[in-house]
Motif scaffolding. Structure first.
Motif, PDB file in Angstrom:
ATOM      1  N   GLU A 153       0.836  -1.195   0.000  1.00 44.33           N
ATOM      2  CA  GLU A 153       0.000   0.000   0.000  1.00 44.33           C
ATOM      3  C   GLU A 153       0.875   1.252   0.000  1.00 44.33           C
ATOM      4  N   LYS A 154       0.649   2.118  -0.965  1.00 45.05           N
ATOM      5  CA  LYS A 154       1.466   3.324  -1.122  1.00 45.05           C
ATOM      6  C   LYS A 154       1.281   4.305   0.024  1.00 45.05           C
ATOM      7  N   ARG A 155       0.057   4.439   0.503  1.00 47.37           N
ATOM      8  CA  ARG A 155      -0.220   5.372   1.600  1.00 47.37           C
ATOM      9  C   ARG A 155       0.195   4.761   2.936  1.00 47.37           C
ATOM     10  N   ASP A 156       0.143   5.583   3.966  1.00 49.46           N
ATOM     11  CA  ASP A 156       0.431   5.076   5.309  1.00 49.46           C
ATOM     12  C   ASP A 156      -0.844   4.657   6.027  1.00 49.46           C
ATOM     13  N   THR A 157      -1.933   4.551   5.287  1.00 50.78           N
ATOM     14  CA  THR A 157      -3.224   4.111   5.827  1.00 50.78           C
ATOM     15  C   THR A 157      -3.814   3.052   4.907  1.00 50.78           C
ATOM     16  N   ILE A 158      -4.665   2.196   5.473  1.00 46.55           N
ATOM     17  CA  ILE A 158      -5.410   1.232   4.671  1.00 46.55           C
ATOM     18  C   ILE A 158      -6.731   1.862   4.232  1.00 46.55           C
ATOM     19  N   ALA A 159      -7.508   1.135   3.465  1.00 45.64           N
ATOM     20  CA  ALA A 159      -8.886   1.470   3.062  1.00 45.64           C
ATOM     21  C   ALA A 159      -8.964   2.319   1.801  1.00 45.64           C
ATOM     22  N   GLY A 160      -7.838   2.699   1.209  1.00 42.00           N
ATOM     23  CA  GLY A 160      -7.887   3.452  -0.036  1.00 42.00           C
ATOM     24  C   GLY A 160      -8.672   4.736   0.108  1.00 42.00           C
ATOM     25  N   ASN A 161      -9.475   5.058  -0.904  1.00 43.19           N
ATOM     26  CA  ASN A 161     -10.270   6.285  -0.860  1.00 43.19           C
ATOM     27  C   ASN A 161     -11.481   6.175   0.053  1.00 43.19           C
ATOM     28  N   ALA A 162     -11.725   4.991   0.597  1.00 47.82           N
ATOM     29  CA  ALA A 162     -12.801   4.825   1.581  1.00 47.82           C
ATOM     30  C   ALA A 162     -12.305   5.129   3.001  1.00 47.82           C
ATOM     31  N   TYR A 163     -11.067   5.539   3.127  1.00 46.48           N
ATOM     32  CA  TYR A 163     -10.482   5.810   4.451  1.00 46.48           C
ATOM     33  C   TYR A 163     -11.289   6.862   5.205  1.00 46.48           C
ATOM     34  N   ASP A 164     -11.649   6.530   6.443  1.00 39.55           N
ATOM     35  CA  ASP A 164     -12.334   7.487   7.310  1.00 39.55           C
ATOM     36  C   ASP A 164     -11.677   7.492   8.679  1.00 39.55           C
ATOM     37  N   CYS A 165     -11.920   8.552   9.448  1.00 41.18           N
ATOM     38  CA  CYS A 165     -11.321   8.696  10.776  1.00 41.18           C
ATOM     39  C   CYS A 165     -12.098   9.747  11.545  1.00 41.18           C
TER      40      CYS A 165
END
Length: 384
Positions: A31-43
């Motif tokens: 995964e390129k970002r430092d977060t999972i979930a792609g564009n569905a990432y929420d927080c």
């Protein structure tokens, strides 16, 4: 030491990884970002509001198997999405329905409703293009009114081109509703993961056979050479690779860049309970942004006295521009399809390379269709 490499820890990658892991395959997810979930990432933001960082994601489906698969990893809470549009300084339901008609054309509403019901019996929704081509002059005028107020300027902003150049499949995604149903979707299952999409995908990836490497640019480890051989860490790779990223990037843009639309998000917080009357309000005409999303209307935490909204500004994707370097929407035009086909021909020469998702397949996908596609793909890999 793995059996399958998956590029991307978004929904397509996570579903594929989980199914393969349950087949006793060792899966490596890059995964390129430092977060999972792609564009569905929420927080949760500083106000305790669960925000969708890359724009609103609403789950809906008629596919029972897709719904039940997601329910294995989270509690799905019922949520029926409703959208308003600001037209002529009034808020009306979108898609355009009988209530919209009564608000904007009160003197003609009764006659037009009767004409619609007579012209389209036993039909709950129609395409705006059907109205525009209708033989009834009054219905044709209504079609022209709706087309101008709801579609023309919004579509031009969203895609950056005149609506005459937009594929009709894009226009047909938003129907005209013949009745008072003000839900944006009519699917059997309409819901949101109770603790957000990030948690849903975290649970999906939580398997001993899955290894996830974040902040890992897969293009620096995996590539396709001029002979269309897959190389991983410099060595020939003959096991399956599931790729969910932009296909032109995988091939080092050998035929040129595929065009996408991107988005710039402007988040704002307010010390009040609510900012607007619905989760999403569209602004099809005067403003530069297309819509405002207020996240508190979604299922989840709803702290009192504060709320968070986001405005969406569409723009052309540009990988060199930090404000526009995320590709969101493939642009559905003939020349773009031809360019994608050139890349696809090279993919077909790589027997172990599989594409899944909006960017890799260069097509518009709803969330449920992404899940269904990933499930089908794993079955294809299973059969060899």
């Amino acid at each position: 030491m793995c059996d399958v490499v998956i590029v991307g820890a978004g929904l397509a990658g996570a579903v594929s990884a989980r199914k393969l892991a349950e087949m006793q395959k060792k899966v490596l997810v890059l995964e390129k970002r430092d977060t999972i979930a792609g564009n569905a990432y929420d927080c949760l933001d500083e106000n305790g509001v669960r925000i969708h960082v890359y724009g609103p994601h609403i789950f809906h489906t008629n596919h029972q198997g897709v719904y039940e698969f997601l329910c294995r990893f989270c509690n799905m809470v019922p949520y029926e999405h409703r959208v308003l549009g600001r037209i002529d300084s009034k808020l009306v339901p979108i898609p355009f329905n009988f209530q919209s008609l009564e608000i904007l054309l009160p003197e003609k509403a009764d006659d037009l409703k009767q004409r619609l019901l007579t012209a389209f019996p036993n039909t709950s929704k129609i395409s705006i293009l059907t109205l525009l081509d209708h033989s009834d002059k009054e219905l044709k005028k209504l079609g022209e009114f709706i087309f101008e107020k709801v579609f023309v300027h919004y579509t031009a902003k969203q895609w950056g081109i005149p609506i005459s150049e937009v594929d009709t499949s894009v226009i047909n995604r938003v129907p005209v509703v013949l009745g008072y149903d003000d839900r944006y979707f009519q699917d059997t299952y309409q819901c949101m993961p109770e603790n957000g999409y990030t948690e849903l995908i975290r649970e999906m990836l939580n398997h001993p056979n899955i290894t996830v490497e974040l902040s890992c640019d897969a293009t620096k480890r995996l590539c396709v050479n001029e002979s269309n051989q897959i190389l991983f860490d410099g060595n020939t790779w003959e096991k399956p690779v599931i790729y969910t990223g932009a296909i032109d990037e995988l091939f080092s843009y050998r035929y040129g860049s595929l065009p996408y639309r991107s988005l710039r998000f402007s988040f704002e917080s307010f010390e009040q309970d609510y900012f607007q009357a619905a989760a999403v309000v569209n602004y099809p005409n005067e403003e530069d942004f297309t819509r405002i999303t207020e996240f508190k209307h979604f299922t989840g935490l709803r702290p009192e006295g504060s709320t968070t909204i986001v405005k969406e500004y569409p723009l052309m994707y540009d990988k060199t521009n930090p404000e526009a370097d995320i590709p969101y929407y493939p642009i559905d035009q003939l020349e773009n399809k031809k360019l994608y086909r050139r890349y696809l021909e090279d993919v077909e020469c790589c027997s172990q390379l599989y594409l899944c998702g909006r960017l890799a397949e260069y097509r518009y996908y709803n969330m449920d269709a992404v899940v269904e596609s990933a499930l089908r793909l794993v079955e294809k890999i299973k059969k060899g």
